[in-house]
Design an enzyme around this catalytic site. Structure first.
Site, mmCIF file in Angstrom:
data_model
loop_
_atom_site.group_PDB
_atom_site.id
_atom_site.type_symbol
_atom_site.label_atom_id
_atom_site.label_comp_id
_atom_site.label_asym_id
_atom_site.label_seq_id
_atom_site.Cartn_x
_atom_site.Cartn_y
_atom_site.Cartn_z
ATOM 1 N N LYS A 244 0.834 -1.202 0.000
ATOM 2 C CA LYS A 244 0.000 0.000 0.000
ATOM 3 C C LYS A 244 0.876 1.263 0.000
ATOM 4 O O LYS A 244 0.616 2.224 -0.718
ATOM 5 C CB LYS A 244 -0.863 -0.028 1.271
ATOM 6 C CG LYS A 244 -2.156 0.707 1.178
ATOM 7 C CD LYS A 244 -2.995 0.300 2.396
ATOM 8 C CE LYS A 244 -4.189 1.147 2.578
ATOM 9 N NZ LYS A 244 -4.878 0.888 3.842
ATOM 10 N N ARG B 103 -17.336 12.194 6.506
ATOM 11 C CA ARG B 103 -18.225 11.311 5.750
ATOM 12 C C ARG B 103 -17.504 10.860 4.497
ATOM 13 O O ARG B 103 -16.817 11.674 3.857
ATOM 14 C CB ARG B 103 -19.491 12.060 5.302
ATOM 15 C CG ARG B 103 -20.521 12.269 6.370
ATOM 16 C CD ARG B 103 -21.537 13.280 5.915
ATOM 17 N NE ARG B 103 -20.886 14.538 5.556
ATOM 18 C CZ ARG B 103 -21.461 15.527 4.880
ATOM 19 N NH1 ARG B 103 -22.687 15.401 4.464
ATOM 20 N NH2 ARG B 103 -20.809 16.639 4.616
ATOM 21 N N ASN C 36 -22.779 9.442 16.193
ATOM 22 C CA ASN C 36 -23.144 8.476 15.158
ATOM 23 C C ASN C 36 -24.433 7.743 15.509
ATOM 24 O O ASN C 36 -25.279 7.513 14.646
ATOM 25 C CB ASN C 36 -22.002 7.483 14.919
ATOM 26 C CG ASN C 36 -20.967 8.047 13.948
ATOM 27 O OD1 ASN C 36 -21.148 9.140 13.425
ATOM 28 N ND2 ASN C 36 -19.903 7.313 13.701
ATOM 29 N N PHE D 161 -30.204 14.513 7.550
ATOM 30 C CA PHE D 161 -30.325 13.112 7.967
ATOM 31 C C PHE D 161 -31.774 12.722 8.255
ATOM 32 O O PHE D 161 -32.067 11.938 9.143
ATOM 33 C CB PHE D 161 -29.381 12.794 9.146
ATOM 34 C CG PHE D 161 -27.992 12.542 8.642
ATOM 35 C CD1 PHE D 161 -27.257 13.576 8.094
ATOM 36 C CD2 PHE D 161 -27.440 11.274 8.650
ATOM 37 C CE1 PHE D 161 -25.995 13.361 7.561
ATOM 38 C CE2 PHE D 161 -26.182 11.051 8.124
ATOM 39 C CZ PHE D 161 -25.459 12.093 7.585
ATOM 40 N N LEU D 162 -32.662 13.301 7.456
ATOM 41 C CA LEU D 162 -34.073 12.910 7.536
ATOM 42 C C LEU D 162 -34.534 12.409 6.163
ATOM 43 O O LEU D 162 -35.692 12.547 5.802
ATOM 44 C CB LEU D 162 -34.946 14.094 7.981
ATOM 45 C CG LEU D 162 -35.008 14.378 9.480
ATOM 46 C CD1 LEU D 162 -35.918 15.565 9.769
ATOM 47 C CD2 LEU D 162 -35.488 13.164 10.279
ATOM 48 N N ALA E 29 -35.532 9.455 3.952
ATOM 49 C CA ALA E 29 -35.912 8.037 4.061
ATOM 50 C C ALA E 29 -35.300 7.266 2.898
ATOM 51 O O ALA E 29 -35.076 7.813 1.820
ATOM 52 C CB ALA E 29 -37.425 7.915 4.035
ATOM 53 N N CYS F 97 -19.323 3.003 9.460
ATOM 54 C CA CYS F 97 -19.429 3.576 10.807
ATOM 55 C C CYS F 97 -20.728 3.280 11.537
ATOM 56 O O CYS F 97 -20.704 2.702 12.623
ATOM 57 C CB CYS F 97 -19.229 5.086 10.740
ATOM 58 S SG CYS F 97 -17.562 5.530 10.279
ATOM 59 N N LYS G 36 -23.831 4.262 -0.234
ATOM 60 C CA LYS G 36 -24.285 5.608 -0.573
ATOM 61 C C LYS G 36 -23.483 6.068 -1.786
ATOM 62 O O LYS G 36 -22.601 5.336 -2.255
ATOM 63 C CB LYS G 36 -24.116 6.566 0.604
ATOM 64 C CG LYS G 36 -22.674 6.820 0.996
ATOM 65 C CD LYS G 36 -22.604 7.963 2.003
ATOM 66 C CE LYS G 36 -21.191 8.447 2.140
ATOM 67 N NZ LYS G 36 -21.088 9.615 2.998
HETATM 68 C C1 UDX Z 1 -20.824 8.654 8.919
HETATM 69 C C2 UDX Z 1 -20.924 9.974 9.687
HETATM 70 O O1 UDX Z 1 -21.787 10.872 8.976
HETATM 71 C C3 UDX Z 1 -19.548 10.566 9.900
HETATM 72 O O2 UDX Z 1 -19.652 11.742 10.675
HETATM 73 C C4 UDX Z 1 -18.704 9.539 10.646
HETATM 74 O O3 UDX Z 1 -17.439 10.016 10.931
HETATM 75 C C5 UDX Z 1 -18.623 8.257 9.825
HETATM 76 O O4 UDX Z 1 -19.955 7.772 9.600
HETATM 77 P P1 UDX Z 1 -20.543 7.893 6.371
HETATM 78 O O5 UDX Z 1 -20.703 6.491 6.893
HETATM 79 O O6 UDX Z 1 -19.432 8.175 5.429
HETATM 80 O O7 UDX Z 1 -20.346 8.913 7.607
HETATM 81 O O8 UDX Z 1 -21.891 8.276 5.623
HETATM 82 P P2 UDX Z 1 -23.201 9.144 5.890
HETATM 83 O O9 UDX Z 1 -23.286 10.160 4.824
HETATM 84 O O10 UDX Z 1 -23.297 9.600 7.273
HETATM 85 O O11 UDX Z 1 -24.339 8.033 5.607
HETATM 86 C C6 UDX Z 1 -24.433 6.833 6.376
HETATM 87 C C7 UDX Z 1 -25.632 6.021 5.939
HETATM 88 O O12 UDX Z 1 -26.846 6.703 6.247
HETATM 89 C C8 UDX Z 1 -25.704 5.754 4.442
HETATM 90 O O13 UDX Z 1 -26.166 4.433 4.233
HETATM 91 C C9 UDX Z 1 -26.699 6.778 3.931
HETATM 92 O O14 UDX Z 1 -27.342 6.382 2.741
HETATM 93 C C10 UDX Z 1 -27.672 6.802 5.108
HETATM 94 N N1 UDX Z 1 -28.462 8.040 5.176
HETATM 95 C C11 UDX Z 1 -27.865 9.228 5.475
HETATM 96 C C12 UDX Z 1 -29.845 7.989 4.989
HETATM 97 O O15 UDX Z 1 -30.415 6.923 4.708
HETATM 98 N N2 UDX Z 1 -30.579 9.136 5.128
HETATM 99 C C13 UDX Z 1 -30.005 10.320 5.431
HETATM 100 O O16 UDX Z 1 -30.756 11.314 5.552
HETATM 101 C C14 UDX Z 1 -28.613 10.383 5.607
#
Ligand code: UDX
Length: 432
Positions: A35, A154, A211, A252-253, A255, A263, A324
């Site tokens: 790596k 994220r 989280n 984060f609302l 659906a 994470c 995502k």
């Molecule tokens: C997350 C945290 O946001 C970040 O702060 C932490 O350090 C690591 O974990 P990440 O896992 O990269 O980051 O993705 P994030 O964008 O938070 O989405 C996580 C999951 O939630 C995904 O599956 C996403 O699709 C889902 N999600 C997110 C939803 O279903 N609805 C939302 O409104 C937001």
């Protein structure tokens, strides 16, 4: 300042590169020599928009170096960031801290002058205390300070999140370390980031609690979406109406499918396990984990209903399979549950993902990768929009496939139902 990042995974690499871009000398260390060689040749092991350009720029400037020699890298640095993985243990649901403690043991042999040793990895409350104990075996207490500085990046937005964080959390009671770290982060503080200094244990818990709360918010709206589907309400109206309350907030609302990634699934389980250890019942988070684990079944049942329970020989397209958009990460993606379930019932699955073929589906003989959206839609009976990539946001369904009609199940609510329906397609989405 001279920084050493131990672990060149997501957190270590992104933070290391961004710190070097702020003018620090950074060495990124990994015991995986392969790596390190790849990184020296400008090859980035993860998909993260903008990362490659920053690595190449700072490597050329010589502010960023890569090494597999932990000892000498630590000796030459003032601040050491532990950025190794803390996955869920193979047996149970607590975090596997073996990598963190192995690094601590190696560090204890390399402390030649005062070092600030920081956990950036997500670690359960009291891990800093354990690290301190390991280091104390070989070093006097005035030679090091163990600090917690959790990362809130994220995937897909990591560089932006590093550069414009909502907050920087420094967990330490040591005034000297706090002063040095405030100075390290001063370019971000001057751009508006909030800097808070807490106890080390509080900083560790802030990360898990954040989280777990975000996961709760998503799970909450997903369950409300189920009710919306039964009552003819558009869940987006609910998200807007709720989100305008400043105490709730609109983010984060959204659906959709079960939350996934590296994470939320692991951290929700780990905080429950830590709390159990301290005889504390986190019943809300336990329900969240259970509800999210059942989410894929709920969406799968809808697929069965859409296809009148006739799954055998159906041609199903998945647009996007990662958890995502803007990442190639498959960890805990709901496609890992849905695709095998549909394949087991005899469906033929084609998937297209902007980040390419996924080895996770190799063992399923009726699951195949195709390299374009158009090919993926050929002869499809049902198209499932699984991930919200921009690539999928303006597909001309009407013309792309010689006018052939298929059913669309938009799990990310990308399209306006009325628009797609007016083109003659049967269209389903989430919570509306
Ligand atoms: C997350 C945290 O946001 C970040 O702060 C932490 O350090 C690591 O974990 P990440 O896992 O990269 O980051 O993705 P994030 O964008 O938070 O989405 C996580 C999951 O939630 C995904 O599956 C996403 O699709 C889902 N999600 C997110 C939803 O279903 N609805 C939302 O409104 C937001």
């Amino acid at each position: 300042m001279k920084l050493c990042m131990i672990g060149t995974g997501y957190v270590g690499l992104v933070s290391g590169v961004c710190f070097s871009d702020l003018g620090n000398d950074v060495v990124c260390v990994d015991k995986d020599k392969n790596k390190i060689d790849q990184l020296k040749n400008g090859k980035i092991p993860i998909y993260e928009p903008g990362l490659s350009e920053l690595v190449i720029k700072n490597y050329k400037n010589k502010r960023l170096t890569f090494s597999s020699d932990l000892k000498s890298s630590v000796k030459n640095s003032d601040i050491i960031f532990i950025c190794v993985g803390t996955p869920t243990k193979k047996k149970g649901s607590s975090a596997d801290l073996s990598q963190v403690f192995n690094v601590a043991k190696e560090l204890s042999l390399s402390i030649n002058k005062f070092k600030i040793i920081i956990t950036k990895s997500t670690v359960p409350v009291t891990t800093g205390d354990e690290i301190e104990k390991i280091l104390s075996k070989k070093n006097s207490k005035n030679k090091f300070s163990v600090v917690s500085n959790p990362e809130f990046l994220r995937e897909g937005e990591a560089i932006r999140d590093f550069t414009f964080p909502d907050r920087i959390v420094i967990g330490t009671n040591d005034k000297k370390s706090n002063k040095i770290l405030k100075n390290l982060y001063s370019p971000l503080i001057s751009k508006g980031a909030q800097y808070i200094n807490t106890s080390r244990r509080a900083a560790e818990l802030i990360k898990y609690a954040s989280n777990a709360f975000l996961a709760t918010k998503i799970t909450f709206i997903n369950e409300v979406a189920n009710l919306c589907e039964k009552t003819g309400i558009n869940v987006e109206d609910i998200s807007i109406g709720m989100g305008l309350d400043k105490r709730i907030g609109s983010r984060f609302l959204r659906a959709g499918p079960a939350y996934g990634g590296s994470c939320f699934p692991k951290d929700t389980k780990a905080i429950i396990s830590t709390a159990d250890k301290f005889n504390t019942n986190l019943s809300v988070i336990k329900s969240v984990v259970k509800s999210n684990e059942n989410r894929s079944n709920i969406l799968l049942n809808r697929v069965y209903k859409i296809l009148n329970n006739k799954i055998k020989n159906k041609k199903i397209t998945f647009l996007g399979v990662t958890f995502k958009a803007n990442t190639d990460d498959m960890r805990d993606s709901s496609s890992l549950t849905m695709i095998p379930a549909l394949s087991k019932k005899g469906a033929y699955i084609k998937y297209f993902d902007p980040t390419g073929y996924k080895k996770e589906f190799k063992k399923f003989k009726n699951v195949s990768y195709v390299n374009s959206i158009k090919k993926s839609l050929d002869n499809s009976d049902l198209v499932i929009i699984h991930t919200e990539w921009n690539d999928f946001k303006s597909i001309n369904f009407k013309n792309i496939n010689k006018g052939k009609k298929f059913i669309i199940y938009d799990m990310r609510n990308i399209y306006l139902p009325s628009k797609i329906k007016s083109q003659g397609f049967k269209y389903y989405s989430v919570g509306r």
